[in-house]
Design a protein around this motif. Structure first.
Motif, PDB file in Angstrom:
ATOM      1  N   LEU A 327     -46.664 -42.768   0.979  1.00 43.73           N
ATOM      2  CA  LEU A 327     -46.077 -43.261  -0.259  1.00 43.73           C
ATOM      3  C   LEU A 327     -45.543 -42.121  -1.120  1.00 43.73           C
ATOM      4  CD1 LEU A 327     -48.792 -45.977  -1.039  1.00 43.73           C
ATOM      5  CD2 LEU A 327     -46.671 -46.189   0.305  1.00 43.73           C
ATOM      6  N   ALA A 328     -45.018 -42.482  -2.277  1.00 48.24           N
ATOM      7  CA  ALA A 328     -44.329 -41.513  -3.135  1.00 48.24           C
ATOM      8  C   ALA A 328     -45.214 -40.341  -3.523  1.00 48.24           C
ATOM      9  CB  ALA A 328     -43.802 -42.219  -4.387  1.00 48.24           C
ATOM     10  N   GLY A 329     -46.491 -40.608  -3.829  1.00 44.00           N
ATOM     11  CA  GLY A 329     -47.388 -39.518  -4.229  1.00 44.00           C
ATOM     12  C   GLY A 329     -47.583 -38.502  -3.118  1.00 44.00           C
ATOM     13  N   GLU A 330     -47.754 -38.988  -1.900  1.00 44.68           N
ATOM     14  CA  GLU A 330     -47.919 -38.079  -0.762  1.00 44.68           C
ATOM     15  C   GLU A 330     -46.626 -37.336  -0.470  1.00 44.68           C
ATOM     16  OE1 GLU A 330     -49.352 -38.161   3.957  1.00 44.68           O
ATOM     17  OE2 GLU A 330     -49.723 -39.890   2.642  1.00 44.68           O
ATOM     18  N   ARG A 331     -45.487 -38.028  -0.614  1.00 38.80           N
ATOM     19  CA  ARG A 331     -44.205 -37.358  -0.406  1.00 38.80           C
ATOM     20  C   ARG A 331     -44.043 -36.194  -1.390  1.00 38.80           C
ATOM     21  NH1 ARG A 331     -42.064 -42.726   0.277  1.00 38.80           N
ATOM     22  NH2 ARG A 331     -41.094 -42.682  -1.786  1.00 38.80           N
ATOM     23  N   ALA A 332     -44.453 -36.422  -2.636  1.00 41.09           N
ATOM     24  CA  ALA A 332     -44.338 -35.362  -3.649  1.00 41.09           C
ATOM     25  C   ALA A 332     -45.203 -34.160  -3.291  1.00 41.09           C
ATOM     26  CB  ALA A 332     -44.725 -35.910  -5.023  1.00 41.09           C
ATOM     27  N   GLN A 333     -46.389 -34.412  -2.752  1.00 38.03           N
ATOM     28  CA  GLN A 333     -47.271 -33.302  -2.365  1.00 38.03           C
ATOM     29  C   GLN A 333     -46.709 -32.547  -1.168  1.00 38.03           C
ATOM     30  OE1 GLN A 333     -51.616 -33.776  -2.832  1.00 38.03           O
ATOM     31  NE2 GLN A 333     -51.216 -35.941  -3.202  1.00 38.03           N
ATOM     32  N   PHE A 334     -46.092 -33.269  -0.246  1.00 33.75           N
ATOM     33  CA  PHE A 334     -45.452 -32.610   0.896  1.00 33.75           C
ATOM     34  C   PHE A 334     -44.306 -31.722   0.405  1.00 33.75           C
ATOM     35  CE2 PHE A 334     -42.024 -32.391   3.960  1.00 33.75           C
ATOM     36  CZ  PHE A 334     -42.666 -32.006   5.122  1.00 33.75           C
ATOM     37  N   VAL A 335     -43.469 -32.275  -0.438  1.00 36.90           N
ATOM     38  CA  VAL A 335     -42.302 -31.547  -0.935  1.00 36.90           C
ATOM     39  C   VAL A 335     -42.727 -30.272  -1.658  1.00 36.90           C
ATOM     40  CG1 VAL A 335     -40.472 -31.648  -2.697  1.00 36.90           C
ATOM     41  CG2 VAL A 335     -40.763 -33.537  -1.060  1.00 36.90           C
ATOM     42  N   ALA A 336     -43.833 -30.319  -2.382  1.00 41.33           N
ATOM     43  CA  ALA A 336     -44.290 -29.150  -3.145  1.00 41.33           C
ATOM     44  C   ALA A 336     -44.741 -28.008  -2.233  1.00 41.33           C
ATOM     45  CB  ALA A 336     -45.428 -29.558  -4.073  1.00 41.33           C
ATOM     46  N   GLN A 337     -45.033 -28.297  -0.963  1.00 48.05           N
ATOM     47  CA  GLN A 337     -45.600 -27.278  -0.077  1.00 48.05           C
ATOM     48  C   GLN A 337     -44.705 -26.887   1.099  1.00 48.05           C
ATOM     49  OE1 GLN A 337     -50.014 -28.007   0.694  1.00 48.05           O
ATOM     50  NE2 GLN A 337     -49.410 -30.002  -0.104  1.00 48.05           N
ATOM     51  N   PHE A 338     -43.803 -27.760   1.494  1.00 51.69           N
ATOM     52  CA  PHE A 338     -43.023 -27.538   2.719  1.00 51.69           C
ATOM     53  C   PHE A 338     -41.931 -26.500   2.502  1.00 51.69           C
ATOM     54  CE2 PHE A 338     -39.442 -28.775   5.517  1.00 51.69           C
ATOM     55  CZ  PHE A 338     -40.064 -28.619   6.741  1.00 51.69           C
ATOM     56  N   PRO A 339     -41.730 -25.573   3.452  1.00 55.71           N
ATOM     57  CA  PRO A 339     -42.598 -25.307   4.624  1.00 55.71           C
ATOM     58  C   PRO A 339     -43.716 -24.346   4.250  1.00 55.71           C
ATOM     59  CG  PRO A 339     -40.674 -23.892   4.700  1.00 55.71           C
ATOM     60  CD  PRO A 339     -40.528 -24.735   3.457  1.00 55.71           C
ATOM     61  N   ARG A 340     -44.905 -24.650   4.740  1.00 53.39           N
ATOM     62  CA  ARG A 340     -46.040 -23.760   4.508  1.00 53.39           C
ATOM     63  C   ARG A 340     -45.986 -22.643   5.556  1.00 53.39           C
ATOM     64  NH1 ARG A 340     -51.541 -26.547   4.510  1.00 53.39           N
ATOM     65  NH2 ARG A 340     -52.163 -24.620   3.487  1.00 53.39           N
ATOM     66  N   LEU A 341     -45.928 -21.413   5.083  1.00 54.34           N
ATOM     67  CA  LEU A 341     -45.735 -20.260   5.960  1.00 54.34           C
ATOM     68  C   LEU A 341     -46.974 -19.379   5.969  1.00 54.34           C
ATOM     69  CD1 LEU A 341     -42.172 -19.398   4.632  1.00 54.34           C
ATOM     70  CD2 LEU A 341     -42.712 -20.680   6.709  1.00 54.34           C
ATOM     71  N   GLY A 342     -46.992 -18.440   6.918  1.00 54.27           N
ATOM     72  CA  GLY A 342     -48.064 -17.454   6.962  1.00 54.27           C
ATOM     73  C   GLY A 342     -49.299 -17.964   7.670  1.00 54.27           C
ATOM     74  N   PRO A 343     -50.318 -17.109   7.779  1.00 52.63           N
ATOM     75  CA  PRO A 343     -51.561 -17.475   8.478  1.00 52.63           C
ATOM     76  C   PRO A 343     -52.310 -18.555   7.715  1.00 52.63           C
ATOM     77  CG  PRO A 343     -51.831 -15.382   7.349  1.00 52.63           C
ATOM     78  CD  PRO A 343     -50.382 -15.741   7.237  1.00 52.63           C
ATOM     79  N   PRO A 344     -53.164 -19.325   8.405  1.00 53.11           N
ATOM     80  CA  PRO A 344     -53.851 -20.446   7.767  1.00 53.11           C
ATOM     81  C   PRO A 344     -54.977 -20.067   6.832  1.00 53.11           C
ATOM     82  CG  PRO A 344     -54.525 -20.240  10.047  1.00 53.11           C
ATOM     83  CD  PRO A 344     -53.411 -19.255   9.843  1.00 53.11           C
ATOM     84  N   GLY A 345     -55.341 -18.805   6.711  1.00 53.19           N
ATOM     85  CA  GLY A 345     -56.418 -18.473   5.790  1.00 53.19           C
ATOM     86  C   GLY A 345     -57.060 -17.141   6.110  1.00 53.19           C
ATOM     87  N   LEU A 346     -58.280 -16.971   5.638  1.00 50.24           N
ATOM     88  CA  LEU A 346     -59.031 -15.744   5.848  1.00 50.24           C
ATOM     89  C   LEU A 346     -59.445 -15.613   7.321  1.00 50.24           C
ATOM     90  CD1 LEU A 346     -61.303 -15.968   2.679  1.00 50.24           C
ATOM     91  CD2 LEU A 346     -59.311 -14.494   3.001  1.00 50.24           C
TER      92      LEU A 346
END
Length: 396
Positions: A327-346
Motif C-alpha cells: 500500500l501507499a505507506g509501504e511504497r513511501a518507505q521503499f521510495v525513501a530508501q531505494f536503492p540501498r547501497l553498500g554492505p548490510p551492516g557491521l
C-alpha cells in the motif's frame, strides 16, 4: 557460573603421549583423537607440572604466570580447584572494575597462554573447560573484521576464542559437544561452536547436530534480550548457510509483536540474507505474502536492496511493484530508501561482508537511473510513478 563439563583433549601430566579418548562411545571421535596424538609432539617429562616461559622484563605478566601456571600439578584435584577458583575471582574482579580492566585481564591471560608449549596450553585450557566454571567479564559480544571476537562477555568465551585460534581441532571437538546440548550451553558459546562447525558450509552440508542447533536458536524460549548479543549473532548462521527454508521463521522474529531487540536481531539476519542469496529471498517474500505482512517497513527495506543489474532481482522487484498488498505507506518507505547501497551492516560472525567499491556503486546508480526511466515509461507501474520520479531526481 558452572557449566556442564565437555570432552576436551587433555594430555596426561606424566605421559609423553596423548591418550585415546572415548567421547560418547563414538569410534569416529576416538579415531580423530588418535590423529591428534600423532600430530602432537612428544613432551618432555615435567613431573606433572606445566611451566610458562615468561619474560623477566614483564614483572606483571611473570607474576600472573607464577600463580596460574608455574609448578602446577595437573593431577592434584584440590590444587586444580584452587587454581580455577582464583582465576574466576580475578576475572570477576576485573569485570567489575570496567571494560578496560576486563580486556586487560584477558590480554594478560592469553599472552601467558601463548608462551606455553602447545600440549601444555591445551592441557590447561581443557582442564579449565572441564571444571565448568565461568566468570562474567561485563563486556559485550563484539565481532571483528575477521569474524573473530574482539570483546568477550565471559571468561569461557574468551578462552574458547583463544582455543579456536591456536588449537583448532580441539576447539571443534569441544564445539561438537556443545551443539548436541544447545539448551545447556550459553548462546554466546553456542554461536562460536556453530561458527567453527559450519565454516564455509551451505545449509545442505550442515551436520544434523548443526541443523538441530540452528532450529533451537530460532525457537529458544529465552532468546533475545539486551544482554544476549551472542544469540543475535548466532542468527547470522542462517543467511551464511543460504538456509532459505528458515526464512519464514526469521521473518516471524522480525514481526511487530516481538520484543524490539529480537526484531533487530532478525532484521540484521535479513540484511545478511540480502547479501548472500538476494534473489531467493525476494522470490520467497513474493510467493508468500504473509511473510513480513505485519512489518511492511521491513519488507520495503529488504526490497530496496534489490540490484536492478541482476535480472532475477529486477523481475522480483517488478513483481513486488504489482502486489495488491503493498500500500501507499509501504511504497513511501521503499521510495525513501531505494536503492540501498553498500554492505548490510557491521562485521558478522558467519557472513563475510564485502565492501562495495566506489566504481560498483556508481555503476549500480547508473543502472538504476536507466531502469527507472523504463519503469516511468510503462503505465503498468503507474501507482509507483510519483515515487519513482522522486528517486530519479534524488539519484541525479
Amino acid at each position: 557460573m558452572p557449566h556442564a563439563s565437555s570432552p576436551v583433549p587433555v594430555p596426561p601430566p606424566r605421559s609423553s603421549w596423548w591418550p585415546l579418548f572415548v567421547v560418547g562411545g563414538s569410534v569416529l571421535a576416538a579415531l580423530l583423537l588418535i590423529r591428534w596424538a600423532v600430530l602432537t609432539p612428544v613432551r618432555e617429562q615435567a613431573g606433572g607440572q606445566v611451566r610458562a616461559t615468561t619474560s623477566a622484563s614483564d614483572p606483571e605478566r611473570e607474576a600472573f604466570a607464577a600463580w596460574m601456571f608455574e609448578e602446577t600439578a595437573l593431577d592434584d584435584p584440590r590444587e586444580t580447584h584452587d587454581r580455577w577458583s582464583r582465576l574466576i575471582e580475578e576475572a570477576t574482579r576485573a569485570g567489575a572494575q570496567g571494560p578496560v580492566e576486563a580486556a586487560g585481564f584477558v590480554e594478560r591471560l592469553t599472552r601467558v597462554l601463548d608462551e606455553l608449549r602447545p600440549a601444555d596450553r591445551l592441557a590447561l585450557s581443557g582442564n579449565f573447560f572441564e571444571s565448568g566454571l565461568d566468570a562474567d567479564l561485563g563486556l559485550p559480544f563484539v565481532v571483528g573484521a575477521d569474524r573473530r571476537l574482539v570483546s568477550w562477555p565471559t571468561l569461557r568465551v574468551a578462552l574458547y576464542e583463544h582455543m579456536c585460534r591456536h588449537d583448532v581441532e580441539a576447539a571443534r571437538l569441544l564445539a561438537s559437544s556443545w551443539v548436541v546440548e544447545p539448551a545447556a550451553t550459553s548462546t554466546a558459546e553456542l554461536a562460536l561452536a556453530l561458527r567453527e562447525l559450519s565454516a564455509g558450509q551451505e545449509a545442505h552440508a550442515w551436520s544434523p547436530e548443526v541443523r538441530a542447533a540452528a532450529t533451537y536458536l530460532l525457537r529458544a524460549p529465552d532468546r533475545g534480550g539486551a544482554d544476549d548479543s551472542g544469540w543475535a549473532e548466532s542468527l547470522d548462521l542462517i543467511p551464511a548457510g543460504r538456509a532459505i527454508e528458515f526464512l519464514p521463521e526469521l521473518c516471524g522474529l522480525a514481526g511487530r509483536d516481538r520484543p524490539r531487540d529480537v526484531q533487530q536481531a532478525a532484521q540484521a539476519a535479513l540484511e545478511s540474507f540480502m547479501h548472500t542469496t538476494p534473489a531467493r529471498v525476494l522470490e520467497t517474500l513474493n510467493a508468500s505474502p504473509a511473510l513480513l505482512g505485519d512489518s511492511s517497513g521491513q519488507r520495503a527495506a529488504v526490497f530496496a536492496r534489490a540490484d536492478v543489474r541482476v535480472p532475477e532481482q529486477r523481475l522480483a522487484l517488478e513483481a513486488y511493484f504489482l502486489r495488491a498488498d503493498v500500500l501507499a505507506g509501504e511504497r513511501a518507505q521503499f521510495v525513501a530508501q531505494f536503492p540501498r547501497l553498500g554492505p548490510p551492516g557491521l562485521p558478522r560472525l558467519f557472513t563475510a561482508i564485502e565492501t562495495q567499491t566506489a566504481e560498483d556503486v556508481a555503476a549500480q546508480i547508473e543502472a538504476t537511473r536507466t531502469q527507472l526511466d523504463a519503469w516511468l515509461a510503462d503505465p503498468v507501474f503507474a501507482p509507483w510513478h510519483e515515487g519513482m520520479t522522486v528517486v530519479r531526481s534524488r539519484l541525479n
